[in-house]
Design a protein around this motif. Sequence first.
Motif, PDB file in Angstrom:
ATOM      1  N   LEU A 168     -46.373  -3.940  16.074  1.00 49.83           N
ATOM      2  CA  LEU A 168     -47.667  -3.308  16.279  1.00 49.83           C
ATOM      3  C   LEU A 168     -47.716  -2.497  17.572  1.00 49.83           C
ATOM      4  O   LEU A 168     -48.259  -1.395  17.605  1.00 49.83           O
ATOM      5  N   ARG A 169     -47.101  -3.044  18.625  1.00 51.44           N
ATOM      6  CA  ARG A 169     -47.127  -2.308  19.891  1.00 51.44           C
ATOM      7  C   ARG A 169     -46.364  -0.997  19.783  1.00 51.44           C
ATOM      8  O   ARG A 169     -46.747   0.016  20.349  1.00 51.44           O
ATOM      9  N   ALA A 173     -50.427   0.005  19.301  1.00 48.82           N
ATOM     10  CA  ALA A 173     -51.539  -0.946  19.282  1.00 48.82           C
ATOM     11  C   ALA A 173     -51.888  -1.397  20.690  1.00 48.82           C
ATOM     12  O   ALA A 173     -51.011  -1.667  21.495  1.00 48.82           O
ATOM     13  N   ASP A 177     -56.312  -4.473  19.588  1.00 45.23           N
ATOM     14  CA  ASP A 177     -55.889  -4.341  18.186  1.00 45.23           C
ATOM     15  C   ASP A 177     -55.106  -5.571  17.753  1.00 45.23           C
ATOM     16  O   ASP A 177     -55.322  -6.118  16.673  1.00 45.23           O
ATOM     17  N   LYS A 181     -56.283  -7.900  14.771  1.00 46.72           N
ATOM     18  CA  LYS A 181     -55.541  -7.848  13.506  1.00 46.72           C
ATOM     19  C   LYS A 181     -54.683  -9.083  13.295  1.00 46.72           C
ATOM     20  O   LYS A 181     -54.458  -9.482  12.158  1.00 46.72           O
ATOM     21  N   VAL A 182     -54.168  -9.643  14.374  1.00 47.92           N
ATOM     22  CA  VAL A 182     -53.228 -10.758  14.225  1.00 47.92           C
ATOM     23  C   VAL A 182     -53.744 -12.037  14.897  1.00 47.92           C
ATOM     24  O   VAL A 182     -53.878 -13.068  14.249  1.00 47.92           O
TER      25      VAL A 182
END
Lengths: 270, 262
Positions: A168-169, A173, A177, A181-182
Amino acid sequence: MSAVLETPPVVTKPVMARINWVKAAPWLYTIALFVAWELLVIALDMPPTVLPAPTDVFGAIAKYWSPIWKNSIQTLYTTTLGFAIAVVAGLAIGLFIGWSKTIYAGLYPLMIGFNAIPKVALVPILVIWFGIGTVPAVLTAFLISFFPIVVNVATGLATIEPETEDVLRALGAKKMDIMLKVGIPRSMPYFFGSLKVAITLAFVGSVVSETVASNYGLGNMMSSAQSQFNVPLVFAGLLMLAIEGIVMYAIMAWLERRMTGWAHRSTMAQ
Amino acid sequence: MSHLVSIDNVDMRYGGASGTLAVSGLTMRVDKGEFAAVVGPSGCGKSTLMKLVTGLHIPQTGVVVVAGQQVTKPVSIVGMAFQNPTMLPWRTTLENILLPLEIVEKHRHRLRANKKEYVEKAERLLEIVGLKGFGSKFPWQLSGGMQQRANLCRALIHEPELLMLDEPFGALDAFTREELWCVIRDLHAAQGVTIILVTHDLREAVFLADKIFVMSARPGRILKEHRVPFERPRDLEVMYQAAFNDMVHELHGEIAKARVAA
Ligand SMILES: Nc1ncnc2c1ncn2[C@@H]1O[C@H](COP(=O)(O)OP(=O)(O)O)[C@@H](O)[C@H]1O
Ligand SMILES: [Mg+2]
């Protein structure tokens, strides 16, 4: 107890087959416990001031129904209010602690230290601040039950797989985020799992506080019944607490299954 | 600008001045549309290389340039897939695949309004990797190989120019791995995406790549660069040719030597 279960009544097969024994088991075992208890009291010829038989306890419930009901509601009220505050605060503090590794590392020892304090030792302080009654009971329930919620939520956040975070990063993100999201969905099974522990602890907190610093609630009712040697009423209070505890626990367990069924299925599939 | 990725004399040290020097004097270039493989002994800094290219780590010395820009923060033109598929278990496969679109700046504001278009794209990708009709399944309902296919879809959904794969097939059985090699091969041919694949499987590297980089033991640097001569499209049969085995053998020797040197 087992003697009762090992000699099932002789019934024709179809009826036996129609009973769901697994579903019925909790009820059967409960009944068996009461029967064994009753038999024990009769066999040892126990005076009701030492160990009242279940029939005496149920008798006391019927006889003192009005105060029992009032005090049960009071205890349920202080417990759930304290628990509700613990849920909100625990979730917020858990998210805060789990947010960054530094905060997690810094606050975790503090939290452990705080949790090590017996909460009953805080009741006198709460009484100095707020007087006796509902407020210290609610606060004790809160203080004792919010810790497992905090720890579970923070752990859920702090144990995000590094690969997931990297994926994601790399997409750009932000921390926010990743949390939305997680982190937060991921910590929900931990959160709902902790509610079962927390609600049980909340009862401990409110009853302890009521016992030493209140004129209401089951804790107070039991301690005054005890000072009048009304042992059946003490046991009636215990029974009411057990029932409230079971019902609240069942609600939390149901909520956990409803909200995070994926977690149970996904671990089972692996 | 012909190189999509160029790394020049890069040092990367973990954990401060006295920490682990993971790569040192690393220099490599990958052209646009190329399929590059990186092989090397375990712990030599292959994953570190991935993180340098994607901007997850910034090197202490040297420069990493991706698509003409020096990397100083995460570059969103890449897609990544690891050995661990890291599908989120509370999302369906389709929702997992759409996740990057909720993050990448270019797409996140368009997602809600153009949901249908994006879902269609995800379903096309699912079909390409052989998961047609599995979008509504949860990850735990899929086998390891299927999860890894879905993982590839997730890495590709935002149409990255560069696909970074870090030992993506390491945990799979031999047959599933070969199937996925073909999936990757076809994706590369069809989408024109540049791919950097880190692997310890030398046959995988030779079968898939145009160019193979051999890394030294830690601190990692590029020892040697090989061009893979086999014609595309390659069939799995190519692995039974003598020339193929010779190349695998040669790579094997180089890595064994690199390990001893350490
Ligand atoms: N986050 C980290 N912190 C400290 N050391 C690390 C970190 N990541 C990797 N390393 C070290 O850097 C070296 C290279 O790691 P890595 O790039 O993961 O190797 P490979 O993927 O080739 O096995 C290893 O010695 C590893 O221990
Ligand atoms: Mg690695």
